[in-house]
Structure formats: C-alpha cells, structure tokens
Design an enzyme around this catalytic site. Sequence first.
Site, PDB file in Angstrom:
ATOM      1  N   LYS A  12      20.017  98.027 -49.841  1.00  0.00           N
ATOM      2  CA  LYS A  12      20.478  99.017 -50.965  1.00  0.00           C
ATOM      3  C   LYS A  12      21.467  98.553 -51.944  1.00  0.00           C
ATOM      4  O   LYS A  12      21.553  98.964 -53.030  1.00  0.00           O
ATOM      5  CB  LYS A  12      20.712 100.420 -50.333  1.00  0.00           C
ATOM      6  CG  LYS A  12      19.683 101.095 -49.718  1.00  0.00           C
ATOM      7  CD  LYS A  12      19.998 102.521 -49.456  1.00  0.00           C
ATOM      8  CE  LYS A  12      18.774 103.190 -48.594  1.00  0.00           C
ATOM      9  NZ  LYS A  12      18.924 104.576 -48.086  1.00  0.00           N
ATOM     10  N   ASP A  26      18.596 109.257 -52.500  1.00  0.00           N
ATOM     11  CA  ASP A  26      18.921 110.014 -51.179  1.00  0.00           C
ATOM     12  C   ASP A  26      20.041 111.078 -51.177  1.00  0.00           C
ATOM     13  O   ASP A  26      19.678 112.176 -50.560  1.00  0.00           O
ATOM     14  CB  ASP A  26      19.782 108.699 -50.548  1.00  0.00           C
ATOM     15  CG  ASP A  26      18.954 107.755 -49.892  1.00  0.00           C
ATOM     16  OD1 ASP A  26      17.856 108.098 -49.489  1.00  0.00           O
ATOM     17  OD2 ASP A  26      19.260 106.572 -49.884  1.00  0.00           O
TER      18      ASP A  26
END
Length: 281
Positions: free
Chosen positions: A66, A102
């Site tokens: 990420k 997220d």
Amino acid sequence: MGKVFGLLGHPVGHSMSPNIHNDAFNQIGIEATYHAFDVGLEFVKEAVHGIRALQIAGCNVTVPHKVAVMEYLDEIDEEARLIGAVNTIVNQDGKLIGYNTDGRGFVQSLIEELNEDLKDKRLLLIGAGGAARGVATALMLHGIRHLAITNRTLEKADPIVQLAKTLKTPAKAVDRAQAEKSLDEYDVIINTTSVGMSPNVEEVPLDLGNLKREAVVCDLIYNPLETKLLKLAKKEGATTINGVGMFVNQAALSFEHWNGVTPDRNRMRKIVLEQLGGTTC
Ligand code: NAP
C-alpha cells in the site's frame, strides 16, 4: 474481453475481493473481470507499470504494497496522501491515480451502525499501524470531538497526533494503563491491531473493566467475526461492530471510483459472510 481489474498484494490466495467485485460486475451488467495478482516485493514497480502497459482499468492494493506503489503513480488523492497509503488505483486513460478507501469505509460503517453523527464523540483508537492511520485520518476529516491513541509501541502514535494538529482535531497518545483507567471517557473504542485475530482468538488488546454501558466497541478484525474483545464488550452492554462493514464499504467505494456506480453492498456483505463461514474462522 471487457475491462480488467485486479488486486496487487502478497499473499492474495484467500482474498475475498475477486468474488465480490466479479459478482457486482455481473449483477450490474458491466463487462469486466477482477483478478488477484500475487506480486512479490521486488516487482511492485513492474506491476504498477504493467497496469499502464496492459491497460488494466483499476486495481486494489493490499498488504504489503500500500505504501510502495505510491511513488509509481501519477497522482495521489488528498486523503490517501494524508494517510500515506493507497488501496485503490484508477487508470484514467493511462494516468494512474491513487486513492485510499479503507478509512472512509470504516467511518461509513460506524455512522450506519450508530445512526448518528460523530461530531461530539470522544474516540479511543487501539493501535498505530497502517489501518489505524487510515481510520484516524478519515475520522478526523469527517469531524470528531477528540481522539486518543494507545499502542504497544507508544511513540508510533506520534505521527497520528501530529496529523491531528494539521487537521485541527484535539488528540493525544495514552499508554495502555492510562487508557484502561479512563475508559469511561470514551464513546467509541476501535481496535485496529491484529490482537485477537485467528488463530490467537483468546487475546484482547485492552481490559474493558471501566467501559461505559452506552459505549460502542469496534474491531477491524473480521476473522473471527466476533473477537474476544467484542464478546466482552457485548457482555458489558456495549454496542459492537466487527470489520466486515469496513471491508465491504472499502470495496464498494473502490468500485465507485472505477465505474461511477454504487454496487449492492448487501450482496457484497452476503458473499463475504459466506466466504468467511467457509474458511478458517
Ligand atoms: P500493521 O500496520 O502491521 O499494524 C499492526 C498494529 O497492531 C500495530 O499497532 C502493532 O503495535 C499492533 N500489534 C500487533 N501485534 C501486537 C501485539 N501482540 N500486542 C499489541 N499490539 C500488537 O497492520 P495493519 O495493516 O494496521 O492491520 C491491523 C489489523 O487491521 C489487522 O488485523 C487487519 O486484518 C485489520 N484490517 C482490517 C480491515 C478491514 O477492512 N476490516 C482493513 C485493514 C486492516 P506495534 O506498533 O507496537 O507493533
């Protein structure tokens, strides 16, 4: 052949993302397929360039890539930049744009469950890793009254406290003993650590002795669906929220970035629960 979407991560064998996205494509009538690509640490750059070269329409990014993908993208959305991680890439005519869904996915699930806003809530975050930073950033961008962060390695909470200053949210780092002693100050407690995740299902990240009855206790973990922390919180009379809602919402938000339409989140949730029921939980 239709559009191609994918997940970049390592490992990705048990990912639930291909099932939920492929089902949503079918359901909505979008000609596209979603594949999980197992990308070794040494191939992150090639994988991102491959999105352009192969005209892949969009990707999710998961652990451990990420942060690493960011330097190869053309543009990073403001929220992803503040979080310092990207979980969604959109290929806009060869220009790769990074987003992070997220934290927003978590905030959405919390507001839906509470059925009220967070503006006057005091929150305690347990953990200071990647997920904590995503959740903290999204909470602060949304607007909360106060954020406390506790973590095994307390100094790792400092960057979140610094970010809170930039975003003008009152925040502080507290050690575990302080957090446990003053637990009744908090309206919402969120476990963002991996403590309690299968197979270590008997572990809890914090003692809930001083929890107030009307508190909400959240766990980002979804395997098991009900962690020991959530079981204990429920016994104390608290409302509990597991990590399934966050997972489904982050996927739905990625889908929206790629396709401009909202998928059926109830259907996504059903698939996730079926898959979790059939795996190691
Ligand atoms: P990470 O960056 O590696 O951070 C791990 C965190 O857990 C750190 O705060 C770490 O503390 C703490 N920790 C780990 N083992 C511990 C132990 N034995 N005792 C106390 N603290 C411990 O991981 P992450 O990406 O943030 O993920 C954290 C959790 O969130 C995982 O369970 C993951 O599955 C979950 N998650 C769920 C979703 C969802 O969609 N529901 C999305 C993302 C992540 P130190 O700093 O002291 O090491």
